[in-house]
Scaffold this motif. Structure first.
Motif, PDB file in Angstrom:
ATOM      1  N   ASP A  37       1.274   4.303  -2.763  1.00 47.20           N
ATOM      2  CA  ASP A  37       1.186   5.711  -2.350  1.00 47.20           C
ATOM      3  C   ASP A  37       2.435   6.475  -2.781  1.00 47.20           C
ATOM      4  O   ASP A  37       2.348   7.600  -3.267  1.00 47.20           O
ATOM      5  CB  ASP A  37       0.990   5.829  -0.839  1.00 47.20           C
ATOM      6  CG  ASP A  37      -0.412   5.448  -0.389  1.00 47.20           C
ATOM      7  OD1 ASP A  37      -1.318   5.341  -1.256  1.00 47.20           O
ATOM      8  OD2 ASP A  37      -0.599   5.249   0.829  1.00 47.20           O
TER       9      ASP A  37
ATOM     10  N   HIS B 201       2.370   6.948  -6.608  1.00 45.27           N
ATOM     11  CA  HIS B 201       1.315   7.881  -7.013  1.00 45.27           C
ATOM     12  C   HIS B 201       1.420   9.225  -6.294  1.00 45.27           C
ATOM     13  O   HIS B 201       0.572  10.092  -6.498  1.00 45.27           O
ATOM     14  CB  HIS B 201      -0.072   7.269  -6.770  1.00 45.27           C
ATOM     15  CG  HIS B 201      -0.400   6.154  -7.708  1.00 45.27           C
ATOM     16  ND1 HIS B 201      -0.695   6.360  -9.035  1.00 45.27           N
ATOM     17  CD2 HIS B 201      -0.463   4.813  -7.508  1.00 45.27           C
ATOM     18  CE1 HIS B 201      -0.934   5.193  -9.611  1.00 45.27           C
ATOM     19  NE2 HIS B 201      -0.795   4.238  -8.709  1.00 45.27           N
TER      20      HIS B 201
ATOM     21  N   HIS C 141       3.505  10.498   1.112  1.00 44.34           N
ATOM     22  CA  HIS C 141       4.506  10.419   0.029  1.00 44.34           C
ATOM     23  C   HIS C 141       4.210  11.403  -1.102  1.00 44.34           C
ATOM     24  O   HIS C 141       4.701  11.224  -2.216  1.00 44.34           O
ATOM     25  CB  HIS C 141       4.559   8.991  -0.521  1.00 44.34           C
ATOM     26  CG  HIS C 141       4.908   7.966   0.496  1.00 44.34           C
ATOM     27  ND1 HIS C 141       6.173   7.844   1.013  1.00 44.34           N
ATOM     28  CD2 HIS C 141       4.135   7.032   1.120  1.00 44.34           C
ATOM     29  CE1 HIS C 141       6.180   6.860   1.906  1.00 44.34           C
ATOM     30  NE2 HIS C 141       4.959   6.355   1.988  1.00 44.34           N
ATOM     31  N   GLU C 142       3.441  12.445  -0.822  1.00 42.81           N
ATOM     32  CA  GLU C 142       3.050  13.361  -1.897  1.00 42.81           C
ATOM     33  C   GLU C 142       4.231  14.110  -2.511  1.00 42.81           C
ATOM     34  O   GLU C 142       4.154  14.535  -3.653  1.00 42.81           O
ATOM     35  CB  GLU C 142       1.961  14.331  -1.443  1.00 42.81           C
ATOM     36  CG  GLU C 142       2.389  15.344  -0.417  1.00 42.81           C
ATOM     37  CD  GLU C 142       1.230  16.231   0.006  1.00 42.81           C
ATOM     38  OE1 GLU C 142       0.175  16.219  -0.656  1.00 42.81           O
ATOM     39  OE2 GLU C 142       1.388  16.925   1.008  1.00 42.81           O
TER      40      GLU C 142
ATOM     41  N   GLU D 243       0.836  -1.206   0.000  1.00 38.44           N
ATOM     42  CA  GLU D 243       0.000   0.000   0.000  1.00 38.44           C
ATOM     43  C   GLU D 243       0.872   1.258   0.000  1.00 38.44           C
ATOM     44  O   GLU D 243       0.619   2.195  -0.756  1.00 38.44           O
ATOM     45  CB  GLU D 243      -0.912  -0.018   1.225  1.00 38.44           C
ATOM     46  CG  GLU D 243      -1.897   1.124   1.282  1.00 38.44           C
ATOM     47  CD  GLU D 243      -2.808   0.984   2.490  1.00 38.44           C
ATOM     48  OE1 GLU D 243      -2.617   1.733   3.468  1.00 38.44           O
ATOM     49  OE2 GLU D 243      -3.700   0.109   2.440  1.00 38.44           O
ATOM     50  N   ALA D 244       1.907   1.255   0.835  1.00 37.81           N
ATOM     51  CA  ALA D 244       2.828   2.397   0.880  1.00 37.81           C
ATOM     52  C   ALA D 244       3.580   2.540  -0.441  1.00 37.81           C
ATOM     53  O   ALA D 244       3.873   3.655  -0.876  1.00 37.81           O
ATOM     54  CB  ALA D 244       3.803   2.253   2.047  1.00 37.81           C
TER      55      ALA D 244
ATOM     56  N   ARG E  19       0.961  10.072  -3.096  1.00 42.83           N
ATOM     57  CA  ARG E  19      -0.233  10.297  -2.289  1.00 42.83           C
ATOM     58  C   ARG E  19       0.118  10.278  -0.808  1.00 42.83           C
ATOM     59  O   ARG E  19       1.096   9.645  -0.396  1.00 42.83           O
ATOM     60  CB  ARG E  19      -1.269   9.187  -2.510  1.00 42.83           C
ATOM     61  CG  ARG E  19      -1.749   9.027  -3.903  1.00 42.83           C
ATOM     62  CD  ARG E  19      -2.857   7.996  -3.984  1.00 42.83           C
ATOM     63  NE  ARG E  19      -2.405   6.643  -3.670  1.00 42.83           N
ATOM     64  CZ  ARG E  19      -2.689   5.569  -4.411  1.00 42.83           C
ATOM     65  NH1 ARG E  19      -3.421   5.680  -5.496  1.00 42.83           N
ATOM     66  NH2 ARG E  19      -2.261   4.381  -4.056  1.00 42.83           N
ATOM     67  N   GLY E  20      -0.738  10.926  -0.010  1.00 48.52           N
ATOM     68  CA  GLY E  20      -0.601  10.881   1.444  1.00 48.52           C
ATOM     69  C   GLY E  20       0.750  11.386   1.903  1.00 48.52           C
ATOM     70  O   GLY E  20       1.225  12.421   1.435  1.00 48.52           O
TER      71      GLY E  20
END
Length: 150
Positions: free
Chosen positions: A49, A52, A57-58, A45-46, A54-55
């Motif tokens: 992220d 992409h 890791h933006e 999942e990470a 996201r979260g």
């Protein structure tokens, strides 16, 4: 012919939940001739992220290469591989399976999902270090990788 001619660091995403394997991989890359930045996430999942952005890791950089274990918590490695290779924005990133699995079905499925290579981790730490060094030399000295799309 040389793959890497830039002095810019190469961003590598290591997706690995085993702390010992993370340490060995980092040690092997520390002595590498290629300037690299190793980013580590410990579950699928990470990894998605991170890729992409996201979260948490933006602000993550786009990696030049992904080293992916298959046996991961949350989202397994084959699901990560499938998601990367199905995404037009990510599909050009080479994904190398680096796993302890020697199961033929894992090997076949990984190539069906378009992994760029499947490497089985040796149990012996010295052999593991040699595998990673050989991998580094091939992928960052001989192979020409695409520049990240901004």
């Amino acid at each position: 012919m040389t793959g890497q001619t830039s002095c810019e660091p190469v961003d590598i995403l290591l997706v690995e939940d085993n702390p010992g394997d993370v340490r060995l991989t980092k040690e092997a890359f520390t002595g590498a001739r290629i300037n690299n930045t190793m980013h580590v996430v410990t579950d699928g999942e990470a990894a998605l992220d991170f890729l992409h952005q996201r979260g948490e890791h933006e602000s993550a950089p786009r990696p030049k290469l992904v080293l992916l274990d298959l046996n991961l918590p949350k989202v397994d490695g084959l699901e990560v591989l499938e998601a990367v290779k199905d995404d037009p924005d990510l599909t050009s990133i080479p994904v190398i399976i680096l796993t302890s699995s020697e199961a033929e079905e894992d090997i076949v499925r990984s190539y069906e999902l378009h992994t760029n290579a499947y490497l089985t981790k040796p149990i012996n730490p010295d052999e593991f270090m040699e595998l990673v060094r050989s991998f580094e030399q091939f992928w960052f000295t001989l192979v020409r990788l695409p520049d990240p799309v901004e």
